[in-house]
Design a protein around this motif. Structure first.
Motif, PDB file in Angstrom:
ATOM      1  N   TYR A   1     -57.195  85.815 -30.072  1.00 30.67           N
ATOM      2  CA  TYR A   1     -56.656  86.776 -31.024  1.00 30.67           C
ATOM      3  C   TYR A   1     -56.306  88.088 -30.328  1.00 30.67           C
ATOM      4  O   TYR A   1     -55.338  88.748 -30.687  1.00 30.67           O
ATOM      5  CB  TYR A   1     -57.631  87.064 -32.158  1.00 30.67           C
ATOM      6  CG  TYR A   1     -58.046  85.869 -32.984  1.00 30.67           C
ATOM      7  CD1 TYR A   1     -57.428  84.624 -32.856  1.00 30.67           C
ATOM      8  CD2 TYR A   1     -59.072  85.984 -33.895  1.00 30.67           C
ATOM      9  CE1 TYR A   1     -57.822  83.539 -33.618  1.00 30.67           C
ATOM     10  CE2 TYR A   1     -59.473  84.904 -34.671  1.00 30.67           C
ATOM     11  CZ  TYR A   1     -58.846  83.686 -34.521  1.00 30.67           C
ATOM     12  OH  TYR A   1     -59.247  82.623 -35.286  1.00 30.67           O
TER      13      TYR A   1
ATOM     14  N   ALA B   1     -53.019  87.682 -28.764  1.00 31.13           N
ATOM     15  CA  ALA B   1     -51.983  87.657 -29.800  1.00 31.13           C
ATOM     16  C   ALA B   1     -51.760  89.044 -30.390  1.00 31.13           C
ATOM     17  O   ALA B   1     -50.618  89.448 -30.629  1.00 31.13           O
ATOM     18  CB  ALA B   1     -52.369  86.666 -30.897  1.00 31.13           C
TER      19      ALA B   1
ATOM     20  N   ALA C   1     -49.692  90.966 -28.187  1.00 25.05           N
ATOM     21  CA  ALA C   1     -48.302  90.509 -28.275  1.00 25.05           C
ATOM     22  C   ALA C   1     -47.610  91.051 -29.524  1.00 25.05           C
ATOM     23  O   ALA C   1     -46.415  91.316 -29.500  1.00 25.05           O
ATOM     24  CB  ALA C   1     -48.241  88.976 -28.257  1.00 25.05           C
TER      25      ALA C   1
ATOM     26  N   ILE D   1     -43.565  86.882 -30.568  1.00 20.02           N
ATOM     27  CA  ILE D   1     -44.978  86.702 -30.203  1.00 20.02           C
ATOM     28  C   ILE D   1     -45.116  85.463 -29.326  1.00 20.02           C
ATOM     29  O   ILE D   1     -45.787  85.506 -28.287  1.00 20.02           O
ATOM     30  CB  ILE D   1     -45.857  86.597 -31.463  1.00 20.02           C
ATOM     31  CG1 ILE D   1     -45.825  87.927 -32.225  1.00 20.02           C
ATOM     32  CG2 ILE D   1     -47.296  86.219 -31.092  1.00 20.02           C
ATOM     33  CD1 ILE D   1     -46.382  87.849 -33.637  1.00 20.02           C
ATOM     34  N   GLY D   2     -44.470  84.366 -29.716  1.00 22.61           N
ATOM     35  CA  GLY D   2     -44.514  83.148 -28.915  1.00 22.61           C
ATOM     36  C   GLY D   2     -43.993  83.357 -27.511  1.00 22.61           C
ATOM     37  O   GLY D   2     -44.596  82.920 -26.533  1.00 22.61           O
TER      38      GLY D   2
ATOM     39  N   LEU E   1     -46.446  85.352 -25.443  1.00 20.55           N
ATOM     40  CA  LEU E   1     -47.649  84.586 -25.115  1.00 20.55           C
ATOM     41  C   LEU E   1     -47.360  83.338 -24.294  1.00 20.55           C
ATOM     42  O   LEU E   1     -48.278  82.705 -23.784  1.00 20.55           O
ATOM     43  CB  LEU E   1     -48.386  84.176 -26.403  1.00 20.55           C
ATOM     44  CG  LEU E   1     -48.989  85.294 -27.224  1.00 20.55           C
ATOM     45  CD1 LEU E   1     -49.541  84.744 -28.532  1.00 20.55           C
ATOM     46  CD2 LEU E   1     -50.078  86.009 -26.434  1.00 20.55           C
TER      47      LEU E   1
ATOM     48  N   ALA F   1     -47.481  80.128 -32.078  1.00 17.58           N
ATOM     49  CA  ALA F   1     -47.662  81.547 -32.405  1.00 17.58           C
ATOM     50  C   ALA F   1     -47.870  81.708 -33.907  1.00 17.58           C
ATOM     51  O   ALA F   1     -48.725  82.488 -34.348  1.00 17.58           O
ATOM     52  CB  ALA F   1     -46.452  82.360 -31.940  1.00 17.58           C
TER      53      ALA F   1
ATOM     54  N   THR G   1     -51.418  80.948 -34.871  1.00 20.10           N
ATOM     55  CA  THR G   1     -52.313  82.045 -34.509  1.00 20.10           C
ATOM     56  C   THR G   1     -52.139  83.206 -35.477  1.00 20.10           C
ATOM     57  O   THR G   1     -53.124  83.806 -35.920  1.00 20.10           O
ATOM     58  CB  THR G   1     -52.063  82.493 -33.052  1.00 20.10           C
ATOM     59  OG1 THR G   1     -52.271  81.376 -32.186  1.00 20.10           O
ATOM     60  CG2 THR G   1     -52.999  83.618 -32.656  1.00 20.10           C
ATOM     61  N   VAL G   2     -50.895  83.506 -35.828  1.00 22.94           N
ATOM     62  CA  VAL G   2     -50.628  84.569 -36.799  1.00 22.94           C
ATOM     63  C   VAL G   2     -51.270  84.221 -38.142  1.00 22.94           C
ATOM     64  O   VAL G   2     -51.878  85.086 -38.782  1.00 22.94           O
ATOM     65  CB  VAL G   2     -49.117  84.834 -36.946  1.00 22.94           C
ATOM     66  CG1 VAL G   2     -48.825  85.727 -38.143  1.00 22.94           C
ATOM     67  CG2 VAL G   2     -48.564  85.451 -35.664  1.00 22.94           C
TER      68      VAL G   2
ATOM     69  N   ASP H   1     -49.305  85.561 -21.221  1.00 23.72           N
ATOM     70  CA  ASP H   1     -49.055  84.138 -21.457  1.00 23.72           C
ATOM     71  C   ASP H   1     -49.990  83.222 -20.663  1.00 23.72           C
ATOM     72  O   ASP H   1     -49.590  82.453 -19.832  1.00 23.72           O
ATOM     73  CB  ASP H   1     -47.591  83.789 -21.194  1.00 23.72           C
ATOM     74  CG  ASP H   1     -47.183  83.971 -19.742  1.00 23.72           C
ATOM     75  OD1 ASP H   1     -47.895  84.675 -19.015  1.00 23.72           O
ATOM     76  OD2 ASP H   1     -46.154  83.405 -19.346  1.00 23.72           O
TER      77      ASP H   1
END
Length: 176
Positions: free
Chosen positions: A57, A60, A63, A76-77, A80, A87, A90-91, A166
């Motif tokens: 987290y 992320a 990011a 974000i993807g 990372l 992504a 995770t969001v 990443d």
């Protein structure tokens, strides 16, 4: 040192020759140092009101960024090194535990932007303070000059472009 497996310890490193350091020991020590800092960070953050925060987290949330505009799942993807779908998952978790929120993108009605909530911003601020405290502890244990030398040596051998978020690709996550 040799890497051995026995019935009591899964992947134990043992000393094989006095005064010699095996090549694989360096990455193990670096990773163990990283892991020690991250584990201590999260234990302290849990004590400070962030028990749901996980290491992934933190990456992320970095990011997403701290600005008012936030970021899209695609951005974000990319930051990372994971797919937009990874992504997005995770969001979803960050939203579920209150660290982020989705908002409409004023420039494109088809997109959603992700922004950190006050709870997420608090977690990042506390993380920075905890990292400063942990660095101070390392400085006391090693001495300020040795710690500075360690950091300087790492800056010498680690190219600046290698310092990025990443980590998923080399840790076995889904790549972009």
């Amino acid at each position: 040192m040799d890497n051995v497996v026995d019935e009591n310890k899964v992947n134990q490193v043992v000393e094989s020759a006095k005064g010699q350091t095996a090549g694989y020991e360096l990455p193990l020590l670096l990773f163990a140092g990283f892991r020690t800092l991250i584990d201590r960070l999260h234990a302290e953050l849990a004590r400070q009101g962030h028990p749901d925060l996980r290491p992934a987290y933190g990456f992320a949330m970095q990011a997403v960024g701290t600005g008012r505009d936030g970021a899209t799942a695609s951005e974000i993807g990319r930051r990372l090194g994971v797919t937009k779908q990874a992504a997005g998952k995770t969001v979803d978790r960050l939203v579920a535990v209150g660290y982020a929120e989705r908002t409409d993108d004023p420039a494109d009605a088809r997109r959603k932007r992700v922004r950190l909530t006050a709870h997420g911003l608090d977690a990042l601020a506390r993380s920075a303070a905890v990292f400063d405290a942990l660095r101070t502890e390392w400085s006391r244990a090693l001495g300020p000059d040795r710690l500075h030398d360690l950091e300087d040596a790492l800056r010498t051998v680690v190219p600046p472009e290698a310092i990025r978020l990443d980590a998923a690709n080399w840790l076995g996550g889904s790549g972009a």
